[in-house]
Design a protein around this motif. Structure first.
Motif, short mmCIF file in Angstrom:
data_model
loop_
_atom_site.label_atom_id
_atom_site.label_comp_id
_atom_site.label_asym_id
_atom_site.label_seq_id
_atom_site.Cartn_x
_atom_site.Cartn_y
_atom_site.Cartn_z
N SER A 133 -8.20 -0.82 8.53
CA SER A 133 -7.27 0.06 10.01
C SER A 133 -8.39 -0.02 10.99
O SER A 133 -8.17 -1.26 11.86
CB SER A 133 -6.65 1.66 10.70
N ASP A 134 -9.04 -0.31 10.38
CA ASP A 134 -10.24 -0.95 11.42
C ASP A 134 -10.67 -2.43 11.69
O ASP A 134 -10.69 -3.17 12.32
CB ASP A 134 -11.85 -0.52 11.37
N ALA A 135 -9.82 -3.10 10.52
CA ALA A 135 -9.55 -4.28 10.44
C ALA A 135 -8.69 -5.28 10.93
O ALA A 135 -8.26 -6.36 11.07
CB ALA A 135 -10.19 -4.68 8.86
N TRP A 136 -7.66 -3.97 10.91
CA TRP A 136 -6.20 -4.53 11.63
C TRP A 136 -5.76 -3.98 13.24
O TRP A 136 -6.84 -3.64 13.63
CB TRP A 136 -5.42 -3.45 11.25
N THR A 137 -5.17 -5.53 13.73
CA THR A 137 -5.51 -5.41 15.32
C THR A 137 -3.55 -5.21 15.74
O THR A 137 -3.20 -5.76 15.37
CB THR A 137 -5.58 -7.35 15.87
N PRO A 138 -3.53 -3.58 16.07
CA PRO A 138 -2.65 -3.26 16.67
C PRO A 138 -2.30 -4.32 17.09
O PRO A 138 -2.34 -4.84 18.12
CB PRO A 138 -2.62 -2.01 17.17
#
Length: 312
Positions: A133-138
């Protein structure tokens, strides 16, 4: 209901498939079996509970987690390419079907062979959830609620004003209000140093599927922004009554910290906050069968943790 499900199946090109209701909690979930041997989860969402933007955001997040290698349901696009549709004003989506059986049932003793091993693997998977989740950019329009200080202890908490639960005695109400004030102050003092990001927020036993050595995470309905310790506390909270809880707790935390470093000093505070959320959650469900008994149990647990916190 039959007409709604059949109409939804047509949108996904699944007409003629067999289907059956397997869960009716917040949403209605159906297992769909095609003639070709494929299985899917069809979700009919509770009316007027989530906006289309919120549900689309949930599906985008789950898609990112699945692509990142986490064992979660992946959204399946309909024939027109959309992952969310409305049928008879009911929001509907389809997810990949995952194998396994739930870790257990809330309120019942766990029946596991390799208990500490399972808890350690769950810790690893929760750490991977936070890691991916931290590596993903919403996307810019990403819309999910926040389990932040206001969402837990503010005037309008995510799951309701727990200090106004109608089953509270005068003594409990006084205790909960005083504990809420103290907890709010404590959280305000440490929140800037806490790990914060996207969390599942409901990894109870029913939402953890176990298949051999594999752990699957399902039901992201309550997921959003929040303190990572709240995610840890949510899982641990429902296992407090196990006779070997301390060993299970250690195995879970060891698994998590084998992937991600996290300061657990404030974990007891978040166990208390998790207890309060259930006291608030049941307020709008008091007319449901068994709600009075559930409320009583929630209040008793919260009272115990609040009393312990006051004595600390």
């Amino acid at each position: 209901m039959n007409a709604t499900v059949n109409s939804a199946l047509q949108l996904w090109g699944l007409e003629g498939a067999d289907w059956s209701l397997i869960a009716a909690r917040e949403n209605r979930v159906f297992k769909v079996n095609t003639r070709g041997g494929q299985s899917y989860a069809l979700r009919l969402h509770r009316r007027a509970f989530r906006s289309d933007a919120e549900l689309t955001s949930e599906l985008e997040w789950m898609d990112a987690l699945a692509k990142g290698g986490l064992n979660v349901p992946a959204p399946i696009a309909a024939m027109d390419g959309a992952c969310l549709h409305r049928v008879d004003d009911v929001q509907i989506d389809v997810l990949s079907w995952l194998p396994g059986a739930p870790l257990g049932e809330t309120g019942q003793p766990l029946s596991l062979t390799d208990r500490q091993g399972v808890f350690r693997r769950i810790g690893v998977q929760m750490a991977r959830l936070h890691e991916i989740s931290d590596a993903w950019t919403p996307p810019e329009n990403f819309d999910r609620w926040s389990w932040d200080r206001a969402g837990l202890l503010g005037n309008q908490p995510v799951w309701g004003r727990f200090w106004e639960n109608p089953t509270l005695s005068h003594e409990d109400k006084t205790l909960f209000e005083a504990t809420r004030d103290r907890a709010e102050q404590q959280l305000a003092e440490v929140e800037k140093a806490l790990d914060y990001g996207l969390i599942h927020a409901d990894l109870v036993r029913e939402n953890l599927m176990i298949d051999g050595d594999r752990v699957y995470l399902i039901d992201f309905d309550d997921g959003g922004w929040g303190f990572r310790l709240f995610d840890l506390a949510t899982f641990l909270f429902k296992n407090r009554s196990e006779p070997d809880f301390q060993e299970l707790n250690s195995a879970f935390l060891d698994g998590y910290q084998s992937r991600r470093s996290i300061n657990i000093d404030a974990l007891p505070l978040f166990m208390l906050l998790r207890a309060f959320t259930y006291v608030g959650w049941v307020i709008n469900r008091m007319e449901e069968p068994g709600a009075t008994g559930r409320s009583k149990r929630f209040v008793e647990t919260a009272r115990t943790l609040a009393t312990e916190a006051r004595a600390a």
